[in-house]
Design an enzyme around this catalytic site. Structure first.
Site, PDB file in Angstrom:
ATOM      1  N   GLU A 129      -4.315   1.964  -7.288  1.00  0.00           N
ATOM      2  CA  GLU A 129      -4.620   2.950  -6.385  1.00  0.00           C
ATOM      3  C   GLU A 129      -3.925   4.353  -6.533  1.00  0.00           C
ATOM      4  O   GLU A 129      -2.886   4.320  -6.068  1.00  0.00           O
ATOM      5  CB  GLU A 129      -4.339   2.444  -4.929  1.00  0.00           C
ATOM      6  CG  GLU A 129      -4.954   1.392  -4.614  1.00  0.00           C
ATOM      7  CD  GLU A 129      -5.339   1.455  -3.190  1.00  0.00           C
ATOM      8  OE1 GLU A 129      -6.639   1.604  -2.766  1.00  0.00           O
ATOM      9  OE2 GLU A 129      -4.532   1.588  -2.253  1.00  0.00           O
ATOM     10  N   HIS A 175       0.863  -1.232   0.042  1.00  0.00           N
ATOM     11  CA  HIS A 175       0.002   0.004   0.016  1.00  0.00           C
ATOM     12  C   HIS A 175       0.888   1.167   0.049  1.00  0.00           C
ATOM     13  O   HIS A 175       2.199   1.333   0.658  1.00  0.00           O
ATOM     14  CB  HIS A 175      -0.862  -0.035   1.057  1.00  0.00           C
ATOM     15  CG  HIS A 175      -2.029   0.997   0.937  1.00  0.00           C
ATOM     16  ND1 HIS A 175      -1.966   2.471   1.246  1.00  0.00           N
ATOM     17  CD2 HIS A 175      -3.384   0.834   0.713  1.00  0.00           C
ATOM     18  CE1 HIS A 175      -2.993   3.087   1.079  1.00  0.00           C
ATOM     19  NE2 HIS A 175      -3.826   2.160   0.706  1.00  0.00           N
TER      20      HIS A 175
HETATM   21  P1  PGA Z   1     -10.082   5.468   0.301  1.00  0.00           P
HETATM   22  O1  PGA Z   1      -8.807   4.594   0.781  1.00  0.00           O
HETATM   23  O2  PGA Z   1     -11.130   4.725  -0.090  1.00  0.00           O
HETATM   24  O3  PGA Z   1     -10.358   6.034   1.833  1.00  0.00           O
HETATM   25  O4  PGA Z   1      -9.677   6.248  -0.607  1.00  0.00           O
HETATM   26  C1  PGA Z   1      -8.477   3.601  -0.424  1.00  0.00           C
HETATM   27  C2  PGA Z   1      -7.290   3.059   0.168  1.00  0.00           C
HETATM   28  O5  PGA Z   1      -6.197   3.418   0.549  1.00  0.00           O
HETATM   29  O6  PGA Z   1      -7.086   1.599   0.070  1.00  0.00           O
END
Ligand code: PGA
Length: 230
Positions: free
Chosen positions: A154, A95
């Site tokens: 992401e 992440h």
């Molecule tokens: P969010 O986070 O839905 O708050 O944007 C997603 C993530 O970081 O996995």
């Protein structure tokens, strides 16, 4: 099959996690056999959460949010893939928050993915465009079987901002991730997913699901995301 993956990050103690489950169950979200729900929890919550989902008969699979890049041994404080093997079927790795706050490299993420697969846990590998190629290359260098992983695009600017990117743009990048991984693994999108926009992403031809941070913490919001995809 579509996937909804919740990521609680560093929120919720054991008591709070069990209350969350009671609240979710009381909302009777519309679960579908076409959608797999995975919730990635803090390590400390996982064991009691697993008991409770079994008691309530909820179709939710638990996952963790991190794992050591080292095998069992003299590494004080590390949680290894071997330990997690008895608790979870999925684990988020790489992440962007871990890259930023804990200096995780693509090599470390690849090592984690490899150890997870050796312990029958599916790695959920998070990617953003600046290091997408490098991360996937590292996976091949470490002999990680990418067909047994999940990937999540992401974009950092979309995380926790309430501003997701355009689903068509996301589909373009998830297609690229698919191309780089021999189109062998599910590819998801994450970043400001809510019940208002989740279906617009999963309706794209190369987006197999969504990863939800903020809106996974509130049972009503998470239940509406589940229902919106059923
Ligand atoms: P969010 O986070 O839905 O708050 O944007 C997603 C993530 O970081 O996995």
């Amino acid at each position: 099959m579509k996937y909804v993956i919740g990521n609680w990050k560093s929120n919720q103690n054991i008591t709070e996690s069990l209350i969350w489950l009671d609240q979710l169950a009381a909302l009777h979200p519309k679960f579908s056999t076409e959608t797999t729900i995975i919730l990635c929890l803090p390590f400390t919550d996982i064991a009691s959460f697993n008991h409770k989902i079994a008691d309530l008969g909820l179709p939710i699979i638990s996952g963790s949010q991190n794992v050591s890049h080292l095998p069992p041994g003299k590494h004080t404080g590390e949680i290894t893939a071997n330990m997690l093997g008895e608790l979870v079927s999925y684990c988020i790795v790489g992440h962007s928050e871990r890259r930023r706050e804990f200096g995780e490299s693509s090599e470390m993420v690849a090592q984690k993915a490899r150890l997870l697969l050796e312990n029958s846990i599916t790695p959920i590998v998070c990617l953003d465009t600046p290091y997408m190629d490098e991360q996937i290359k590292a996976m091949f260098n470490f002999d990680v079987d990418v067909s047994r992983c999940f990937f999540v695009y992401e974009p950092i600017d979309a995380i926790g901002t309430g501003k997701p990117i355009d689903p068509i743009d996301a589909n373009h990048i998830t297609s690229q991730i698919g191309f780089l991984t021999d189109n062998s693994a599910p590819v998801l999108y994450g970043g400001s997913i809510s019940s208002d926009n989740a279906a617009a992403f999963t309706n794209q031809n190369r987006i197999d699901g969504v990863l939800v941070g903020t809106d996974s913490l509130e049972p009503t919001l998470f239940a509406s995301i589940i229902t919106s995809l059923s």
